[in-house]
Design an enzyme around this catalytic site. Sequence first.
Site, short mmCIF file in Angstrom:
data_model
loop_
_atom_site.label_atom_id
_atom_site.label_comp_id
_atom_site.label_asym_id
_atom_site.label_seq_id
_atom_site.Cartn_x
_atom_site.Cartn_y
_atom_site.Cartn_z
N ARG A 115 0.84 -1.20 0.00
CA ARG A 115 0.00 0.00 0.00
C ARG A 115 0.87 1.24 0.00
NH1 ARG A 115 -4.30 0.64 4.78
NH2 ARG A 115 -2.37 0.66 5.97
N THR A 141 -1.01 7.55 -1.01
CA THR A 141 -2.32 7.42 -1.66
C THR A 141 -3.17 6.32 -1.05
OG1 THR A 141 -1.53 5.80 -3.28
CG2 THR A 141 -1.25 8.14 -3.83
N ASP A 168 -0.38 -3.51 12.91
CA ASP A 168 0.00 -3.97 11.58
C ASP A 168 0.25 -5.48 11.65
OD1 ASP A 168 1.97 -4.76 9.42
OD2 ASP A 168 1.54 -2.70 8.80
N ASP A 226 3.80 -6.69 10.49
CA ASP A 226 4.86 -6.36 11.44
C ASP A 226 4.81 -7.27 12.66
OD1 ASP A 226 5.93 -4.39 9.89
OD2 ASP A 226 4.89 -2.74 10.89
#
Length: 207
Positions: free
Chosen positions: A102, A106, A198, A201
Amino acid sequence: MLTVVAHPLIQHKLSLMRSVETGVKEFRELAAEVSMLLAYEAMRDLELSPTHLQTPLQEGEFPMLSGKKLALVAILRAGLVMTDGILSLVPAARVGHIGLYRDPLTLKPVAYYNKLPADIAERRVFLTDPMLATGGSAGAAIQFLKDAGAQTIKLMSILAAPEGVAVIEAEHPDVEIVVAAVDERLNDHGYIVPGLGDAGDRIYGTK
């Protein structure tokens, strides 16, 4: 169609995943376990056909899987841990990978790797991505699968945001979404709230 699997075992393990105290090893193990449990629901409609077998006592007709073969396709990198968990249930399934990340500005998906079974059009596809957040990556992956010929696709995620669910339902109404929970919302950075951080992660111990 959205299916939320509210089984107590799944919800308990998901709560452990949410905790900031849960370390990398345990988080990875929990993610694989939740994925395996989600697969029971996602694969509920697999076809069965009677097969002639000999038990230790007598012969008989017994149900075994039939119909289309299966493919597990992981959205890299976090989807890998889900695929590994599900493979313990369906070890004969073929595995594919779709690499997307990602863009932090944006929030749009950018493709960097794609490798699918050659006969993907003949298989039932289960697409894995632990977090259905904005829906951008999952939507792009689903479109790539369709372009490659896949006809039957289910999206499996551990956690989803309402925004991501809405995107998939709008762009791909033929794709069933199977999740453990739908949380409140996305924050300004595109993270699910309250969420679990996340997933990539926490699975791989990176920041």
